[in-house]
Design an enzyme around this catalytic site. Structure first.
Site, PDB file in Angstrom:
ATOM      1  N   TRP A  42       4.605   3.996  -1.680  1.00  0.00           N
ATOM      2  CA  TRP A  42       4.309   3.348  -2.969  1.00  0.00           C
ATOM      3  C   TRP A  42       4.871   4.237  -4.073  1.00  0.00           C
ATOM      4  O   TRP A  42       4.673   5.451  -4.054  1.00  0.00           O
ATOM      5  CB  TRP A  42       2.796   3.164  -3.180  1.00  0.00           C
ATOM      6  CG  TRP A  42       2.536   2.668  -4.571  1.00  0.00           C
ATOM      7  CD1 TRP A  42       2.731   1.404  -5.012  1.00  0.00           C
ATOM      8  CD2 TRP A  42       2.122   3.438  -5.705  1.00  0.00           C
ATOM      9  NE1 TRP A  42       2.449   1.331  -6.365  1.00  0.00           N
ATOM     10  CE2 TRP A  42       2.075   2.559  -6.811  1.00  0.00           C
ATOM     11  CE3 TRP A  42       1.778   4.783  -5.904  1.00  0.00           C
ATOM     12  CZ2 TRP A  42       1.703   2.980  -8.090  1.00  0.00           C
ATOM     13  CZ3 TRP A  42       1.414   5.206  -7.171  1.00  0.00           C
ATOM     14  CH2 TRP A  42       1.372   4.308  -8.253  1.00  0.00           C
TER      15      TRP A  42
ATOM     16  N   GLU B  71       4.808  -0.756  -0.299  1.00  0.00           N
ATOM     17  CA  GLU B  71       3.665  -1.332  -1.029  1.00  0.00           C
ATOM     18  C   GLU B  71       4.056  -1.787  -2.434  1.00  0.00           C
ATOM     19  O   GLU B  71       4.493  -0.984  -3.263  1.00  0.00           O
ATOM     20  CB  GLU B  71       2.551  -0.281  -1.107  1.00  0.00           C
ATOM     21  CG  GLU B  71       1.312  -0.771  -1.831  1.00  0.00           C
ATOM     22  CD  GLU B  71       0.214   0.287  -1.876  1.00  0.00           C
ATOM     23  OE1 GLU B  71       0.421   1.409  -1.344  1.00  0.00           O
ATOM     24  OE2 GLU B  71      -0.837   0.004  -2.463  1.00  0.00           O
TER      25      GLU B  71
ATOM     26  N   LYS C  86       3.342  -3.836  -6.225  1.00  0.00           N
ATOM     27  CA  LYS C  86       2.293  -3.844  -7.242  1.00  0.00           C
ATOM     28  C   LYS C  86       2.702  -4.784  -8.366  1.00  0.00           C
ATOM     29  O   LYS C  86       3.891  -4.990  -8.620  1.00  0.00           O
ATOM     30  CB  LYS C  86       2.109  -2.418  -7.757  1.00  0.00           C
ATOM     31  CG  LYS C  86       0.915  -2.233  -8.651  1.00  0.00           C
ATOM     32  CD  LYS C  86       0.516  -0.766  -8.667  1.00  0.00           C
ATOM     33  CE  LYS C  86      -0.580  -0.527  -9.665  1.00  0.00           C
ATOM     34  NZ  LYS C  86      -1.277   0.725  -9.448  1.00  0.00           N
TER      35      LYS C  86
ATOM     36  N   ASP D  39      -1.814  -4.575  -0.957  1.00  0.00           N
ATOM     37  CA  ASP D  39      -3.000  -3.902  -1.496  1.00  0.00           C
ATOM     38  C   ASP D  39      -3.800  -4.960  -2.252  1.00  0.00           C
ATOM     39  O   ASP D  39      -3.243  -5.692  -3.083  1.00  0.00           O
ATOM     40  CB  ASP D  39      -2.569  -2.766  -2.429  1.00  0.00           C
ATOM     41  CG  ASP D  39      -3.737  -1.974  -2.997  1.00  0.00           C
ATOM     42  OD1 ASP D  39      -4.647  -2.604  -3.565  1.00  0.00           O
ATOM     43  OD2 ASP D  39      -3.721  -0.731  -2.906  1.00  0.00           O
TER      44      ASP D  39
ATOM     45  N   HIS E 247      -3.352  -5.327  -6.042  1.00  0.00           N
ATOM     46  CA  HIS E 247      -2.009  -5.338  -6.605  1.00  0.00           C
ATOM     47  C   HIS E 247      -1.448  -6.728  -6.883  1.00  0.00           C
ATOM     48  O   HIS E 247      -0.237  -6.929  -6.888  1.00  0.00           O
ATOM     49  CB  HIS E 247      -1.051  -4.570  -5.692  1.00  0.00           C
ATOM     50  CG  HIS E 247      -1.313  -3.101  -5.703  1.00  0.00           C
ATOM     51  ND1 HIS E 247      -0.458  -2.182  -5.160  1.00  0.00           N
ATOM     52  CD2 HIS E 247      -2.325  -2.386  -6.227  1.00  0.00           C
ATOM     53  CE1 HIS E 247      -0.940  -0.963  -5.321  1.00  0.00           C
ATOM     54  NE2 HIS E 247      -2.085  -1.074  -5.965  1.00  0.00           N
TER      55      HIS E 247
ATOM     56  N   HIS F 146      -3.935  -2.508   2.299  1.00  0.00           N
ATOM     57  CA  HIS F 146      -4.721  -1.502   1.599  1.00  0.00           C
ATOM     58  C   HIS F 146      -5.949  -2.236   1.083  1.00  0.00           C
ATOM     59  O   HIS F 146      -5.863  -3.010   0.127  1.00  0.00           O
ATOM     60  CB  HIS F 146      -3.939  -0.908   0.417  1.00  0.00           C
ATOM     61  CG  HIS F 146      -3.182   0.316   0.797  1.00  0.00           C
ATOM     62  ND1 HIS F 146      -2.569   1.126  -0.118  1.00  0.00           N
ATOM     63  CD2 HIS F 146      -2.972   0.893   2.004  1.00  0.00           C
ATOM     64  CE1 HIS F 146      -1.989   2.135   0.520  1.00  0.00           C
ATOM     65  NE2 HIS F 146      -2.214   2.003   1.807  1.00  0.00           N
TER      66      HIS F 146
ATOM     67  N   ASP G 293      -6.382  -3.038 -11.313  1.00  0.00           N
ATOM     68  CA  ASP G 293      -6.297  -2.332 -10.024  1.00  0.00           C
ATOM     69  C   ASP G 293      -7.189  -1.091 -10.073  1.00  0.00           C
ATOM     70  O   ASP G 293      -6.708   0.037 -10.060  1.00  0.00           O
ATOM     71  CB  ASP G 293      -4.819  -1.950  -9.797  1.00  0.00           C
ATOM     72  CG  ASP G 293      -4.612  -1.195  -8.509  1.00  0.00           C
ATOM     73  OD1 ASP G 293      -5.377  -1.423  -7.562  1.00  0.00           O
ATOM     74  OD2 ASP G 293      -3.672  -0.372  -8.460  1.00  0.00           O
TER      75      ASP G 293
ATOM     76  N   ASP H 213      -8.069   1.774   0.572  1.00  0.00           N
ATOM     77  CA  ASP H 213      -7.533   2.401  -0.642  1.00  0.00           C
ATOM     78  C   ASP H 213      -8.472   2.189  -1.821  1.00  0.00           C
ATOM     79  O   ASP H 213      -8.349   1.213  -2.551  1.00  0.00           O
ATOM     80  CB  ASP H 213      -6.135   1.842  -0.959  1.00  0.00           C
ATOM     81  CG  ASP H 213      -5.458   2.603  -2.089  1.00  0.00           C
ATOM     82  OD1 ASP H 213      -6.009   3.634  -2.523  1.00  0.00           O
ATOM     83  OD2 ASP H 213      -4.388   2.165  -2.545  1.00  0.00           O
TER      84      ASP H 213
HETATM   85  C1  RNT Z   1      -1.424   2.762  -6.102  1.00  0.00           C
HETATM   86  C2  RNT Z   1      -1.382   2.363  -4.669  1.00  0.00           C
HETATM   87  C3  RNT Z   1      -1.319   3.512  -3.692  1.00  0.00           C
HETATM   88  C4  RNT Z   1      -2.288   4.632  -3.998  1.00  0.00           C
HETATM   89  C5  RNT Z   1      -2.414   5.653  -2.888  1.00  0.00           C
HETATM   90  C6  RNT Z   1      -3.109   6.887  -3.340  1.00  0.00           C
HETATM   91  O1  RNT Z   1      -1.651   1.716  -6.951  1.00  0.00           O
HETATM   92  O2  RNT Z   1      -2.426   1.532  -4.364  1.00  0.00           O
HETATM   93  O3  RNT Z   1      -1.502   3.015  -2.414  1.00  0.00           O
HETATM   94  O4  RNT Z   1      -3.561   4.138  -4.302  1.00  0.00           O
HETATM   95  O5  RNT Z   1      -1.194   5.896  -2.337  1.00  0.00           O
HETATM   96 ZN    ZN Z   2      -2.643   0.987  -2.270  1.00  0.00          ZN
END
Ligand code: RNT
Ligand code: ZN
Length: 445
Positions: A211, A252, A254, A285, A288, A312, A320, A352
């Site tokens: 990420w 990942e 966002k 996530d 996200h 996540h 978030d 997460d």
């Molecule tokens: C950030 C992401 C990421 C972090 C971690 C610490 O928005 O969610 O995954 O939370 O890598």
């Molecule tokens: Zn994350």
């Protein structure tokens, strides 16, 4: 320190000296379970089999709830930059690796089942040396590999592309500055190398998730350019191939972050395209996406085109915010989709969240247990019957049965599972955390 996490788990479970408030006699736990089992069997559900299936699911427990995403590069660090934020300053934060692992072992003793550990690159053992991110090596993670071997825990890994001066511009792999870009490319290459090494050590693939925080606060004019640079940086990073039984890559996305409200380079569409075209895993996530978007609904789509995916599990509140996961509608639905899609083996479940306003170990345990509870509730669903109603077009009956199941005694099955695993029952959680706080964390400055 305890040499085997599962020994610790059994010890704490059988701890007879201290009966926490709310402890039920074992006979009562069993009795309630038998009644629940009977009730479920009347609905055509085999509770014993649900428990067995739950026991086979491993969560990847994120290390970073333990110390506010601080890591061990410098003493007393906590997360900064990248649009993610930790709030709170609850006392008792671990001051070194020994305390950190001690807390982690406690957490594992509270979570029923066998689970993985998700490490970030900043959690290496640098022994007071200044090791920059482009200098990390497997040797910095030897201690973790040994710890994990003793506890029979498998490790997952993450490059850390935030909380660093080289990320202060708001850009890393998509930076237009070649120096910044090359620095982070090198870091991620090394993080992948460490992941592959861990995978070989543990004889189980290590999932390496990436990420990056890259984005703009206000409207950019060159969205295309930044995304093209990111694509090229990733292609450069992934030129080095590792065997799938050593490591697997995930990416990942966002939607926005604080300071990257207008534009995030690594958006969902970007990584969906990248992952599917390059054979990489996509990481979803829960925090996200748009606040009303249902992430659980994405699993069955993505799995039509991808062999595996990473989650996540988080709890966004208005943004978030990474609140501790609780058993809310989002998590219940996620649990249901994880089970109903029949592909649980292809879905890696990472956690997460990070909250430093409450007891960190309590936060860790509650979040992980909530995910397991949601999975158990889903496993206790009369799937065949529901499917039959749906296929017959009897949507009223489908609705009615789903409503009926909401009143079933899944808490008694959960408590029995906790008891079987030597973990605190639901009513013992407060006592367990308070006891550890009093004996361990409250004594830290
Ligand atoms: C950030 C992401 C990421 C972090 C971690 C610490 O928005 O969610 O995954 O939370 O890598
Ligand atoms: Zn994350």
């Amino acid at each position: 320190m305890c040499d085997n996490i599962f020994k610790l788990k059994r010890r704490s479970g059988k701890k007879s000296g201290k009966a926490f408030e709310g402890r039920l006699p074992v006979a009562e736990v069993e009795k309630r379970y038998r009644i629940a089992e009977q009730r479920y069997s009347e609905s055509g559900v085999d509770a014993e089999s649900a428990i067995k299936q739950l026991a086979a699911i491993a969560l990847s427990i994120h290390c970073w709830q333990g110390d506010d995403v601080g890591g061990f590069e410098k003493p007393g660090a906590s997360l900064s930059g990248g649009g993610i934020q930790v709030t709170g300053n609850y006392p008792g934060k671990p001051r070194n690796m020994v305390e950190f692992r001690f807390d982690l072992e406690k957490v594992y003793s509270i979570i029923p089942g066998k689970h993985r550990l998700n490490l970030h690159a900043i959690y290496g053992e640098f022994e007071g040396k200044e090791v920059d991110r482009d200098g990390i090596e497997p040797e910095h993670f030897k201690g973790w590999a040994e710890w994990a071997k003793q506890g029979q825990i498998k490790i997952d890994f993450n490059a850390t592309c935030f909380s660093h001066a080289m990320a202060d511009s708001g850009f890393t792999l998509s930076s237009k500055d070649k120096g910044i870009r090359s620095y982070w490319i090198e870091h991620v290459k090394r993080a992948r190398e460490i992941s592959a090494w861990l995978g070989r050590e543990q004889r189980d693939p290590c999932i390496h998730n990436l990420w990056i925080p890259d984005g703009f606060k206000d409207f950019p004019v060159d969205r295309y350019g930044y995304r093209e640079i990111l694509k090229n940086s990733l292609d450069e990073i992934y030129k080095i191939e590792y065997l799938p039984d050593e490591m697997k890559d995930s990416l990942e996305s966002k939607l926005f972050g604080i300071g990257s409200e207008a534009f995030v380079v690594g958006s969902h569409e970007f990584y969906l395209g990248y992952g599917l075209s390059r054979g990489k895993l996509v990481c979803l996530d829960l925090g996200h996406f748009h606040p009303t978007e249902v992430v659980a609904d994405k699993l069955s789509s993505l799995l039509q085109f991808s062999d595996e995916l990473l989650l996540h599990v988080s709890r966004p509140m208005r943004w978030d915010s990474d609140h501790v996961v609780v058993l809310n509608d989002d998590i219940l639905l996620l649990g249901q989709e994880l089970i109903r899609c029949g592909r649980i083996k292809d879905i890696h479940i990472g956690l997460d969240f990070f909250d430093a306003t409450i007891n960190r170990i309590g936060a860790w345990a509650i979040g992980a247990r909530s995910v397991l509870k949601a999975l158990l509730i889903a496993l206790l669903e009369p799937h065949e019957k529901l499917l039959e109603y749906e296929q017959r077009g009897d949507y009223f009956a489908r609705l009615a049965l789903l409503e009926e199941m909401k009143l079933m005694p899944y808490g008694d099955v959960w408590n029995y599972y906790c008891y079987q695993n030597g973990c605190p029952l639901e009513s013992e959680i407060i006592g367990t955390i308070h006891d550890y706080e009093e004996k361990v964390t409250a004594k830290r400055d």
